[in-house]
Design a protein around this motif. Structure first.
Motif, PDB file in Angstrom:
ATOM      1  N   LEU A  18      24.624   7.611   7.099  1.00 57.81           N
ATOM      2  CA  LEU A  18      24.557   6.592   8.027  1.00 57.81           C
ATOM      3  C   LEU A  18      25.784   5.523   8.427  1.00 57.81           C
ATOM      4  CD1 LEU A  18      21.041   5.682   7.244  1.00 57.81           C
ATOM      5  CD2 LEU A  18      21.763   6.488   9.327  1.00 57.81           C
ATOM      6  N   ASP A  19      26.159   5.185   7.147  1.00 59.55           N
ATOM      7  CA  ASP A  19      27.601   4.297   7.357  1.00 59.55           C
ATOM      8  C   ASP A  19      28.442   4.942   8.444  1.00 59.55           C
ATOM      9  OD1 ASP A  19      28.873   1.911   6.585  1.00 59.55           O
ATOM     10  OD2 ASP A  19      30.323   3.243   5.511  1.00 59.55           O
ATOM     11  N   ASP A  20      28.682   6.206   8.066  1.00 56.95           N
ATOM     12  CA  ASP A  20      29.625   7.000   9.126  1.00 56.95           C
ATOM     13  C   ASP A  20      29.217   6.918  10.576  1.00 56.95           C
ATOM     14  OD1 ASP A  20      31.223   7.632   7.211  1.00 56.95           O
ATOM     15  OD2 ASP A  20      30.649   9.833   7.112  1.00 56.95           O
ATOM     16  N   LEU A  21      27.883   6.909  10.811  1.00 52.67           N
ATOM     17  CA  LEU A  21      27.332   6.794  12.147  1.00 52.67           C
ATOM     18  C   LEU A  21      27.173   5.495  12.716  1.00 52.67           C
ATOM     19  CD1 LEU A  21      24.301   9.158  11.870  1.00 52.67           C
ATOM     20  CD2 LEU A  21      26.664   9.966  12.874  1.00 52.67           C
ATOM     21  N   THR A  22      27.584   4.260  11.815  1.00 51.82           N
ATOM     22  CA  THR A  22      27.290   3.005  12.492  1.00 51.82           C
ATOM     23  C   THR A  22      28.187   2.590  13.369  1.00 51.82           C
ATOM     24  OG1 THR A  22      25.894   2.603  10.262  1.00 51.82           O
ATOM     25  CG2 THR A  22      26.741   0.824  11.591  1.00 51.82           C
ATOM     26  N   THR A  23      29.692   2.524  13.206  1.00 53.86           N
ATOM     27  CA  THR A  23      30.525   1.951  13.812  1.00 53.86           C
ATOM     28  C   THR A  23      31.563   3.194  14.273  1.00 53.86           C
ATOM     29  OG1 THR A  23      31.976   1.646  11.828  1.00 53.86           O
ATOM     30  CG2 THR A  23      30.579  -0.095  12.821  1.00 53.86           C
ATOM     31  N   ASP A  24      32.073   2.933  15.555  1.00 55.42           N
ATOM     32  CA  ASP A  24      33.083   3.921  16.288  1.00 55.42           C
ATOM     33  C   ASP A  24      34.576   3.315  15.634  1.00 55.42           C
ATOM     34  OD1 ASP A  24      33.896   1.437  17.811  1.00 55.42           O
ATOM     35  OD2 ASP A  24      33.137   2.533  19.561  1.00 55.42           O
ATOM     36  N   SER A  25      35.712   3.985  16.013  1.00 62.05           N
ATOM     37  CA  SER A  25      36.937   3.830  15.539  1.00 62.05           C
ATOM     38  C   SER A  25      37.338   2.276  15.801  1.00 62.05           C
ATOM     39  CB  SER A  25      37.984   4.619  15.971  1.00 62.05           C
ATOM     40  OG  SER A  25      37.732   4.641  17.443  1.00 62.05           O
ATOM     41  N   ASP A  29      29.266  -1.159  17.025  1.00 65.28           N
ATOM     42  CA  ASP A  29      28.045  -0.655  16.550  1.00 65.28           C
ATOM     43  C   ASP A  29      27.516   0.352  17.476  1.00 65.28           C
ATOM     44  OD1 ASP A  29      25.652  -0.045  15.392  1.00 65.28           O
ATOM     45  OD2 ASP A  29      25.001  -2.102  15.169  1.00 65.28           O
ATOM     46  N   VAL A  30      27.648   1.572  17.116  1.00 58.11           N
ATOM     47  CA  VAL A  30      26.940   2.479  17.890  1.00 58.11           C
ATOM     48  C   VAL A  30      25.981   3.502  17.420  1.00 58.11           C
ATOM     49  CG1 VAL A  30      29.221   2.837  19.203  1.00 58.11           C
ATOM     50  CG2 VAL A  30      28.966   4.143  17.090  1.00 58.11           C
ATOM     51  N   LEU A  31      25.369   3.183  16.167  1.00 60.43           N
ATOM     52  CA  LEU A  31      24.333   3.651  15.618  1.00 60.43           C
ATOM     53  C   LEU A  31      23.295   4.238  16.519  1.00 60.43           C
ATOM     54  CD1 LEU A  31      23.465   4.896  12.473  1.00 60.43           C
ATOM     55  CD2 LEU A  31      22.061   2.418  12.328  1.00 60.43           C
ATOM     56  N   ALA A  32      22.682   3.415  17.135  1.00 59.45           N
ATOM     57  CA  ALA A  32      21.359   3.563  18.128  1.00 59.45           C
ATOM     58  C   ALA A  32      21.675   4.869  18.920  1.00 59.45           C
ATOM     59  CB  ALA A  32      20.874   2.616  18.891  1.00 59.45           C
ATOM     60  N   LYS A  33      23.171   4.840  19.582  1.00 63.11           N
ATOM     61  CA  LYS A  33      23.403   6.153  20.562  1.00 63.11           C
ATOM     62  C   LYS A  33      23.796   7.285  19.611  1.00 63.11           C
ATOM     63  CE  LYS A  33      27.643   6.282  22.562  1.00 63.11           C
ATOM     64  NZ  LYS A  33      28.886   6.027  23.129  1.00 63.11           N
ATOM     65  N   ARG A  34      24.303   7.318  18.300  1.00 59.07           N
ATOM     66  CA  ARG A  34      24.654   8.527  17.793  1.00 59.07           C
ATOM     67  C   ARG A  34      23.539   9.022  17.263  1.00 59.07           C
ATOM     68  NH1 ARG A  34      30.177   6.616  14.749  1.00 59.07           N
ATOM     69  NH2 ARG A  34      31.517   7.069  16.423  1.00 59.07           N
ATOM     70  N   LEU A  35      22.364   8.132  16.904  1.00 56.84           N
ATOM     71  CA  LEU A  35      21.002   8.497  16.308  1.00 56.84           C
ATOM     72  C   LEU A  35      20.211   9.392  17.041  1.00 56.84           C
ATOM     73  CD1 LEU A  35      19.912   5.936  13.917  1.00 56.84           C
ATOM     74  CD2 LEU A  35      20.829   7.948  13.025  1.00 56.84           C
ATOM     75  N   GLN A  36      20.440   8.768  18.533  1.00 60.47           N
ATOM     76  CA  GLN A  36      19.777   9.574  19.665  1.00 60.47           C
ATOM     77  C   GLN A  36      20.441  10.730  19.883  1.00 60.47           C
ATOM     78  OE1 GLN A  36      17.103   7.935  20.810  1.00 60.47           O
ATOM     79  NE2 GLN A  36      16.891   9.779  22.076  1.00 60.47           N
ATOM     80  N   ALA A  37      21.705  11.010  19.681  1.00 56.53           N
ATOM     81  CA  ALA A  37      22.265  12.223  19.754  1.00 56.53           C
ATOM     82  C   ALA A  37      21.832  13.070  18.852  1.00 56.53           C
ATOM     83  CB  ALA A  37      23.747  11.899  20.108  1.00 56.53           C
ATOM     84  N   LYS A  38      21.895  12.692  17.607  1.00 57.54           N
ATOM     85  CA  LYS A  38      21.293  13.547  16.430  1.00 57.54           C
ATOM     86  C   LYS A  38      19.666  14.176  16.582  1.00 57.54           C
ATOM     87  CE  LYS A  38      24.326  13.535  12.642  1.00 57.54           C
ATOM     88  NZ  LYS A  38      24.519  14.725  12.114  1.00 57.54           N
ATOM     89  N   ARG A  39      18.984  13.128  16.995  1.00 54.34           N
ATOM     90  CA  ARG A  39      17.616  13.502  17.405  1.00 54.34           C
ATOM     91  C   ARG A  39      17.393  14.494  18.582  1.00 54.34           C
ATOM     92  NH1 ARG A  39      16.371   7.167  17.244  1.00 54.34           N
ATOM     93  NH2 ARG A  39      16.384   7.195  14.828  1.00 54.34           N
ATOM     94  N   GLY A  40      18.662  14.517  19.452  1.00 57.35           N
ATOM     95  CA  GLY A  40      18.526  15.670  20.397  1.00 57.35           C
ATOM     96  C   GLY A  40      18.956  17.137  19.828  1.00 57.35           C
ATOM     97  N   GLN A  41      19.816  17.020  18.816  1.00 54.38           N
ATOM     98  CA  GLN A  41      20.132  18.216  18.330  1.00 54.38           C
ATOM     99  C   GLN A  41      19.630  18.886  17.151  1.00 54.38           C
ATOM    100  OE1 GLN A  41      23.987  16.502  16.895  1.00 54.38           O
ATOM    101  NE2 GLN A  41      25.009  16.900  19.011  1.00 54.38           N
TER     102      GLN A  41
END
Length: 187
Positions: A18-25, A29-41
């Protein structure tokens, strides 16, 4: 609360994922966007649920509510071979509608039931660890046996809150502030 070695290890891996997904470089804060992508996969990630469940479990982050902390505390002490079936645990776990859709996909996999049980426990443990405690994530809080066992009324969590309030009041007192709280008389 006592954690089995299985959940102790997975909890750390889940938090790291979760920590890795939370922020970009750039630190956004990009957690919501990355979780949405995971849910689609999720359907493509199913081969990972047995060897790396934490990498797929994050798709369920924020999608579970727990009706029985006692059941979840007992679950966290279990090793994989002793876990209940998802149908047994389901009475204690409420899934958000979107998480229910994901669960239906996961349950088509032969390891789907165990994965959902593991995911529910990881989400529960993550919610508990969001509450700061002095002793960290150790198996026992204080010196009361297993740290959560005898009282089924949720007092273990409220005892943590009381300890934090007392610690905060102690710190303020050390900084020179008058101690005017409920702890000034009996402790």
């Amino acid at each position: 609360m006592r954690l089995s070695s299985f959940f102790e290890e997975l909890k750390s891996a889940y938090e790291a994922e979760l920590d890795d997904l939370t922020t970009d470089s750039a630190g956004h804060d990009v957690l919501a966007k990355r979780l949405q992508a995971k849910r689609g996969q999720v359907s493509q990630l199913l081969p990972m649920i047995e060897c790396n469940p934490e990498m797929v479990a994050v798709a369920f982050h924020g999608g579970m509510r727990f009706d029985s902390p006692e059941v979840m505390r007992d679950l966290a002490a279990q090793e994989p071979e002793d876990l209940p079936s998802w149908s047994e645990l389901q009475a204690s776990v409420h899934l958000e509608p979107w998480a229910e859709t994901l669960a239906n996909i996961v349950l088509k996999d032969p390891n789907g039931e165990q994965f959902l049980v593991v995911t529910a426990c990881l989400e529960y443990l993550l919610g508990r660890s969001a509450i700061p405690s002095e002793s960290g994530d150790g198996p026992s809080q204080g010196s009361k046996g297993d740290g959560g066992g005898d009282d089924d009324d949720g007092r273990a969590e409220s005892d943590d809150d009381v300890d934090l309030e007392e610690a905060g009041a102690d710190w303020l007192s050390e900084q020179g502030f008058d101690r005017r709280d409920r702890f000034s008389g009996d402790h």
